[in-house]
Design a protein around this motif. Sequence first.
Motif, short mmCIF file in Angstrom:
data_model
loop_
_atom_site.label_atom_id
_atom_site.label_comp_id
_atom_site.label_asym_id
_atom_site.label_seq_id
_atom_site.Cartn_x
_atom_site.Cartn_y
_atom_site.Cartn_z
N THR A 81 1.43 -73.29 -62.94
CA THR A 81 0.15 -72.59 -62.79
C THR A 81 -0.91 -73.27 -63.66
N ASN A 174 2.12 -64.96 -58.67
CA ASN A 174 0.95 -65.10 -59.57
C ASN A 174 1.40 -64.90 -61.01
N ASP A 176 0.38 -66.08 -63.90
CA ASP A 176 -0.65 -65.89 -64.93
C ASP A 176 -1.17 -64.45 -64.91
N ASN A 212 -5.68 -64.69 -60.78
CA ASN A 212 -5.01 -65.78 -61.50
C ASN A 212 -5.86 -66.22 -62.69
N HIS A 213 -5.60 -67.39 -63.23
CA HIS A 213 -6.28 -67.86 -64.43
C HIS A 213 -7.80 -67.90 -64.25
N LEU A 218 -5.35 -64.67 -55.27
CA LEU A 218 -4.46 -65.66 -54.65
C LEU A 218 -3.99 -65.24 -53.27
N HIS A 227 -5.79 -73.46 -55.30
CA HIS A 227 -5.06 -73.36 -56.56
C HIS A 227 -3.63 -73.90 -56.48
N GLU A 229 -0.83 -72.67 -57.45
CA GLU A 229 0.17 -71.70 -57.01
C GLU A 229 0.29 -71.72 -55.49
#
Length: 854
Positions: A81, A174, A176, A212-213, A218, A227, A229
């Motif tokens: 990630t 996910n 993160d 996510n980050h 997502l 991303h 992921e």
Amino acid sequence: MRILRTSLAIFLLIAHFSAFSKSDLDYLPSSIKYDPSIPKPADILGAPVGQWHVRHDQLVRYMEVLAERSDRITILETGRTHENRKLVLLTITSPTNQQNIENIQQAHLQKVQTGRKTNDSDPLVFYMGYSVHGDEPSGANAALLIAYYLAAGQGDEVDKLLNNNVVLLDPSLNPDGLSRFAQWANMHKSQNLVADPNNREHRQRWPSGRTNHYWFDLNRDWLLLTHPESRARIEQFHKWRPHVLTDFHEMGPNSTYFFQPGIPSRKNPWTPDQNVRLTEALGDFHAAALDANKELYFTQESFDDFYYGKGSTYPDAHGTIGILFEQASSRGHLQDTRNGQLSFPDTIQNQVTTSLSTFKGALANKSELLSFKADFVNQAKELAKNDDIRGYLLNEAKDHSRFNQLKRILEQHQIKFYALNKDAKIDDRTYSAVDSVFVPLDQPQYRLIKSIFSTRKRFADNTFYDVSNWNLALAFNIEYASVSKSAMRRLSVSDSPAQMRTSELPQLTSDAYAYGFDWQDYNAPKLLQRLYDNDIQVRIAETAFSAKTSQGTISFSAGSVIIPMALTQPDNLSTKLQTLSNEMAIPVRTIESGLTQQGIDLGSSKMAAVKQPKVMIVGGLGTSQYEAGEAWHYLDNHVGMPVSIIDLDRLGQTNIEDYTHMIWVSGDYSFLTDSTVEKIGDWVKSGGVLIGQQSATKWFSEKEWLKATFMMQSEIDDAFDGKALNFAEREAFAAKQRIAGAAFETTLDTSHPLGYGYQRTLLPVFRNRGDVLLMPEKPFVTVAQFTEKPLLAGYASDEMEDLIADSAAIVAHRLEQGTVIGFVTNPNFRGYWYGTSRLLSNAIFMSAFIDAQG
């Protein structure tokens, strides 16, 4: 006596927790035995599943232990990630199958790709995916138990599943977000569980664990692949092409449990009806399992299967049965709801129950699932054969970076595209063979291709759960044309797939008068940022010119970046520039003279010294985490710019004089104090650059910083007449008044600093709001305007399209010593609208050239 009191306290504490928790085995069928040599989750985690929210590192460690202890399981790290957490996928099947897993995979994939006839001895492949939203953790916690069940379960039921089928288990889509939420829920857990919905445990701060980050959803990224992921997951999806894919979610605490099918009229038109029938067949097994547990549930409501970029819908474009599950969320450990107290273990139990019913239902319908997969491929061949369109021709001559990124997305979705052997003329336009590729429809991804190039504007049901269009060519601002059967005869297409196009990079010499590069490539802002980072002095051209270079006379468009040797420059400049040119794949030219062949000379005052910007994004409570994350992601990943994210409630205490630019995204700014608003106004009037998008732009207008006016909401409402409608038509009427994520056409002033680097005046933009910005009266203030018939693709009612027609899309002007820039739309939508994200770079790097007075 003291020991007795301590023991009693511990007993009461354990008794309190256990009232709302279970042992690991309590979640699972008691009708089978479990191998005692396989550790239960509690043996590794130190507590039963559901007593605490599992952290991602704990989850991965347990899966690694299972892979070590069980010969049924192998584990693969598929990627990392943004926060460097492992993305893992478990392959679970019988020990005999594990020894032959590559041959099983290849044989399955060959049948899937060719549509060859199957038989009941062929394996079913399951992809069990959990918790793409991090604050919907019941799925990831249930994955612990399902993995244990498959590793340790003994008896005919488990043997039947594993002896001739393969289960792929993705325990956390996910990591993160899951880790962020687990920390939040666990750090606020009381010894005496608090069920009050207002308790801090149930009220996450900004940003939530859902994202996510970079604060992206997502579950909207399966198609867009913004991303890591998503890219890792899609790679594994295509390596296996499963028959069934599950997508476990949560919804509001006051709901019950949902499983698909969703609303029948809202499926994607390219999804076969047989997909829905098989989803219904599996649904019978979910219903029976939930009935046995006396659980409340519902189907065929609220959720749809239209957008091919969601976890339960992307599979539908590939002959896979994608199934969405939605569990009412405890959003912590225990919460009061209208249906009574909902505990975290309750939510996990339902996800375990429907995971097991998925296995049972699929095995009962195995023959139909195998046949559907083969039929899906053969139907695609027939659809392509009967289609009046043979494919799509794509062209982009100047911006190789942007075009290559679109090609990469196609490649990751297993969509083939080919080079042209010679130039082609389609619809009175010539497509250069060097700059074009052809995407044929006659390939297995027929349905997905039709979808990502769709310009459909009318639908059987105009109510959408998400966006109504995601045309990639429009998003990337790539010229394209559909190629009919008759036009196909004029097209000469190569037999081999096209390669990525790269620019020819000249070798730089050390005796230059100056160096320079054009602003047309998508990566040009990143190259400029790297120059700033390396203390290289630059000038930016306000107008176009032609200069003598080591490759002859080269034209440079407005916005081009010049590095004069007359300024103080670092040592070994040519070597550094060559390295950066190679890294960015952007030609940097050796300019031999300050006297240009045409246009401004290099010493002109219109070669502006633009200082390195220092940018702030306003975030925090009250702002959209999605839009703030999209702006952050673009500037961080695509421009390489360090940006400060300042919480809205800290603006009053922040020295904003340190920043040159502020970016404001959609949000509620009504609670800002008068002193903070005055502070912002003074900052921009003193020379700051204020950039707003969507509702922030509307707020700028209300504060009279932006000298433009929005249409009153009452005027918009008056355009819709619902007087003759009955009560049952209220939802359809509401749908007419909103824009369901559609592509609209604007006319961009390419001579304006915000238009630098753009070649075409017609620019597609993404809209999902109904705000209408009226055209300013003053000249030179409007940067982009919606066209007379602006809807390009997706749903908007005739009334809404008429309201938007000819209105303003982008406005920019001076405000005393500063600048205000307002976007009606979100130029960075979901990180994939490459055609407009460059506008944000221009708003930062080219803002000094904006001199129109508001």
